[in-house]
Design a protein around this motif. Structure first.
Motif, PDB file in Angstrom:
ATOM      1  N   LEU A 112      22.139 -31.893  34.703  1.00 49.27           N
ATOM      2  CA  LEU A 112      21.536 -30.591  34.966  1.00 49.27           C
ATOM      3  C   LEU A 112      20.195 -30.684  35.695  1.00 49.27           C
ATOM      4  N   PRO A 113      19.317 -31.636  35.347  1.00 47.08           N
ATOM      5  CA  PRO A 113      18.080 -31.746  36.127  1.00 47.08           C
ATOM      6  C   PRO A 113      18.336 -31.986  37.613  1.00 47.08           C
ATOM      7  N   ALA A 114      19.339 -32.790  37.936  1.00 46.07           N
ATOM      8  CA  ALA A 114      19.677 -33.020  39.346  1.00 46.07           C
ATOM      9  C   ALA A 114      20.179 -31.737  39.995  1.00 46.07           C
ATOM     10  N   ALA A 115      20.942 -30.942  39.251  1.00 43.00           N
ATOM     11  CA  ALA A 115      21.401 -29.657  39.777  1.00 43.00           C
ATOM     12  C   ALA A 115      20.219 -28.742  40.071  1.00 43.00           C
ATOM     13  N   ALA A 116      19.242 -28.708  39.157  1.00 43.72           N
ATOM     14  CA  ALA A 116      18.060 -27.861  39.345  1.00 43.72           C
ATOM     15  C   ALA A 116      17.266 -28.290  40.575  1.00 43.72           C
ATOM     16  N   ARG A 117      17.161 -29.583  40.812  1.00 45.65           N
ATOM     17  CA  ARG A 117      16.414 -30.070  41.976  1.00 45.65           C
ATOM     18  C   ARG A 117      17.113 -29.722  43.287  1.00 45.65           C
ATOM     19  N   LEU A 118      18.436 -29.654  43.258  1.00 44.89           N
ATOM     20  CA  LEU A 118      19.202 -29.397  44.475  1.00 44.89           C
ATOM     21  C   LEU A 118      19.226 -27.925  44.866  1.00 44.89           C
ATOM     22  N   LEU A 119      19.126 -27.042  43.888  1.00 43.26           N
ATOM     23  CA  LEU A 119      19.326 -25.612  44.120  1.00 43.26           C
ATOM     24  C   LEU A 119      18.473 -25.018  45.244  1.00 43.26           C
ATOM     25  N   PRO A 120      17.174 -25.310  45.326  1.00 45.88           N
ATOM     26  CA  PRO A 120      16.369 -24.668  46.372  1.00 45.88           C
ATOM     27  C   PRO A 120      16.853 -24.933  47.786  1.00 45.88           C
ATOM     28  N   THR A 121      17.628 -25.982  47.984  1.00 48.77           N
ATOM     29  CA  THR A 121      18.139 -26.296  49.321  1.00 48.77           C
ATOM     30  C   THR A 121      19.410 -25.528  49.645  1.00 48.77           C
ATOM     31  N   LEU A 122      19.989 -24.831  48.655  1.00 46.75           N
ATOM     32  CA  LEU A 122      21.297 -24.201  48.845  1.00 46.75           C
ATOM     33  C   LEU A 122      21.275 -22.685  48.785  1.00 46.75           C
ATOM     34  N   GLY A 123      20.301 -22.105  48.112  1.00 45.40           N
ATOM     35  CA  GLY A 123      20.279 -20.651  48.023  1.00 45.40           C
ATOM     36  C   GLY A 123      19.247 -20.153  47.039  1.00 45.40           C
ATOM     37  N   GLU A 124      19.017 -18.837  47.077  1.00 49.01           N
ATOM     38  CA  GLU A 124      18.010 -18.204  46.228  1.00 49.01           C
ATOM     39  C   GLU A 124      18.622 -17.392  45.091  1.00 49.01           C
ATOM     40  N   ARG A 125      19.889 -16.995  45.232  1.00 48.94           N
ATOM     41  CA  ARG A 125      20.545 -16.205  44.188  1.00 48.94           C
ATOM     42  C   ARG A 125      21.671 -17.059  43.603  1.00 48.94           C
ATOM     43  N   VAL A 126      21.514 -17.391  42.328  1.00 46.98           N
ATOM     44  CA  VAL A 126      22.324 -18.437  41.690  1.00 46.98           C
ATOM     45  C   VAL A 126      23.196 -17.836  40.598  1.00 46.98           C
ATOM     46  N   PHE A 127      24.466 -18.225  40.592  1.00 49.58           N
ATOM     47  CA  PHE A 127      25.360 -17.914  39.476  1.00 49.58           C
ATOM     48  C   PHE A 127      25.461 -19.184  38.635  1.00 49.58           C
ATOM     49  N   LEU A 128      24.861 -19.150  37.441  1.00 51.17           N
ATOM     50  CA  LEU A 128      24.740 -20.336  36.590  1.00 51.17           C
ATOM     51  C   LEU A 128      25.722 -20.228  35.434  1.00 51.17           C
ATOM     52  N   THR A 129      26.684 -21.167  35.370  1.00 46.55           N
ATOM     53  CA  THR A 129      27.740 -21.110  34.346  1.00 46.55           C
ATOM     54  C   THR A 129      27.843 -22.435  33.608  1.00 46.55           C
ATOM     55  N   THR A 130      26.683 -23.030  33.283  1.00 48.29           N
ATOM     56  CA  THR A 130      26.671 -24.346  32.633  1.00 48.29           C
ATOM     57  C   THR A 130      26.481 -24.261  31.123  1.00 48.29           C
ATOM     58  N   GLY A 131      26.484 -23.060  30.552  1.00 43.69           N
ATOM     59  CA  GLY A 131      26.303 -22.906  29.117  1.00 43.69           C
ATOM     60  C   GLY A 131      24.857 -22.608  28.757  1.00 43.69           C
ATOM     61  N   ARG A 132      24.660 -22.110  27.552  1.00 47.08           N
ATOM     62  CA  ARG A 132      23.333 -21.642  27.155  1.00 47.08           C
ATOM     63  C   ARG A 132      22.383 -22.764  26.749  1.00 47.08           C
ATOM     64  N   GLN A 133      22.904 -23.938  26.419  1.00 46.83           N
ATOM     65  CA  GLN A 133      22.032 -24.976  25.870  1.00 46.83           C
ATOM     66  C   GLN A 133      21.228 -25.728  26.919  1.00 46.83           C
ATOM     67  N   GLY A 134      21.621 -25.635  28.190  1.00 47.71           N
ATOM     68  CA  GLY A 134      20.898 -26.366  29.216  1.00 47.71           C
ATOM     69  C   GLY A 134      20.030 -25.515  30.103  1.00 47.71           C
ATOM     70  N   LEU A 135      19.773 -24.273  29.715  1.00 53.93           N
ATOM     71  CA  LEU A 135      19.029 -23.368  30.588  1.00 53.93           C
ATOM     72  C   LEU A 135      17.595 -23.807  30.811  1.00 53.93           C
ATOM     73  N   ALA A 136      17.029 -24.527  29.865  1.00 53.04           N
ATOM     74  CA  ALA A 136      15.642 -24.968  30.016  1.00 53.04           C
ATOM     75  C   ALA A 136      15.451 -25.829  31.256  1.00 53.04           C
ATOM     76  N   GLU A 137      16.495 -26.531  31.673  1.00 58.38           N
ATOM     77  CA  GLU A 137      16.385 -27.393  32.849  1.00 58.38           C
ATOM     78  C   GLU A 137      16.143 -26.584  34.124  1.00 58.38           C
ATOM     79  N   PHE A 138      16.453 -25.289  34.092  1.00 59.02           N
ATOM     80  CA  PHE A 138      16.304 -24.438  35.271  1.00 59.02           C
ATOM     81  C   PHE A 138      15.116 -23.492  35.148  1.00 59.02           C
TER      82      PHE A 138
END
Length: 243
Positions: A112-138
């Motif tokens: 998940l931390p790697a996903a969070a680091r990649l996001l700014p290069t792909l878009g500004e509006r994100v649909f996040l479906t990784t579950g509630r326990q990892g939200l802190a990483e974002f």
């Protein structure tokens, strides 16, 4: 059976029909209103691998099937250690992961931390479906997030978050409409596999959206099968009444 998945419920339903088989499904208890399998159900942990090993021995269990979620790394590790300690045969039932199709724009990451680091290069509006326990990483990610999970999460989470409480199965039409309504730029998910939630990937392909996919964690070195039918066959070969 260590359950919580659709495969676990299907296997329990098949086994309880057998007059010579007693099935106990164990759920972690992290979901407030889980879909319960047929047969006996227990909810909650065992106290680590030592506690699970003691329970297996005390209950005279003949076999264990780990049919938990592909990302339930801790319980799978505990099950492997408990099986080793108790001498109870263990099988891991894991549905296959998803495979890319023509037209997919998938970006694989290890966590998940790697996903969070990649996001700014792909878009500004994100649909996040990784579950509630990892939200802190974002939590520190810029942008707007549509977060879908079964139960309401606790902070920290992204500053601009729209929460959607829902559970599958989903349809491609429904997922496409959701992505369009919220003007989603990028989808983030885990490689859970299965048919219940694959519709979001089909919808993302239809809309030419990039998808960030978190790889599955490594599994213990135990026997593993991908289908309920194969798990059922394996159980027919397990000696009964070991105790």
């Amino acid at each position: 059976m260590l359950g919580g998945t659709g495969e676990a419920r299907s296997l329990a339903a098949a086994l309880v029909e057998r007059p010579d088989t007693e099935v106990v499904s164990s759920l972690a208890g992290r979901v407030r209103n889980p879909k319960l399998p047929v047969g006996d159900v227990r909810v909650g942990g065992f106290g680590g691998p030592e506690g699970l090993a003691d329970w297996l021995t005390a209950e005279q269990v003949d076999a264990v099937v780990d049919a938990t979620h592909p990302f339930a790394q801790r319980i799978s590790a505990s099950a492997a250690e408990a099986a080793r300690r108790s001498g109870v045969p263990l099988l891991m039932l894991r549905r296959p992961g998803w495979s890319a199709r023509p037209g997919d724009d998938w970006h694989w990451v290890d966590d998940l931390p790697a996903a969070a680091r990649l996001l700014p290069t792909l878009g500004e509006r994100v649909f996040l479906t990784t579950g509630r326990q990892g939200l802190a990483e974002f939590a520190d990610c810029p942008g707007w997030f549509l977060v879908r999970c079964v139960d309401a999460p606790e902070p920290p989470m992204p500053t601009e978050t729209h929460l959607l409480l829902d559970r599958g199965p989903y349809t491609v039409d429904g997922e496409r409409a959701l992505l369009t309504e919220h003007r989603i730029d990028v989808l983030v998910t885990k490689d859970s596999g299965g048919a219940l939630t694959v519709a979001k990937l089909d919808a993302a392909r239809d809309l030419d959206l990039p998808v960030v996919i978190v790889r599955r964690p490594p599994t213990p070195d135990v026997e593993q099968v991908p289908t309920v039918a194969e798990a059922t066959t394996w159980l027919t070969r397990v000696p009964r009444s070991r105790h």
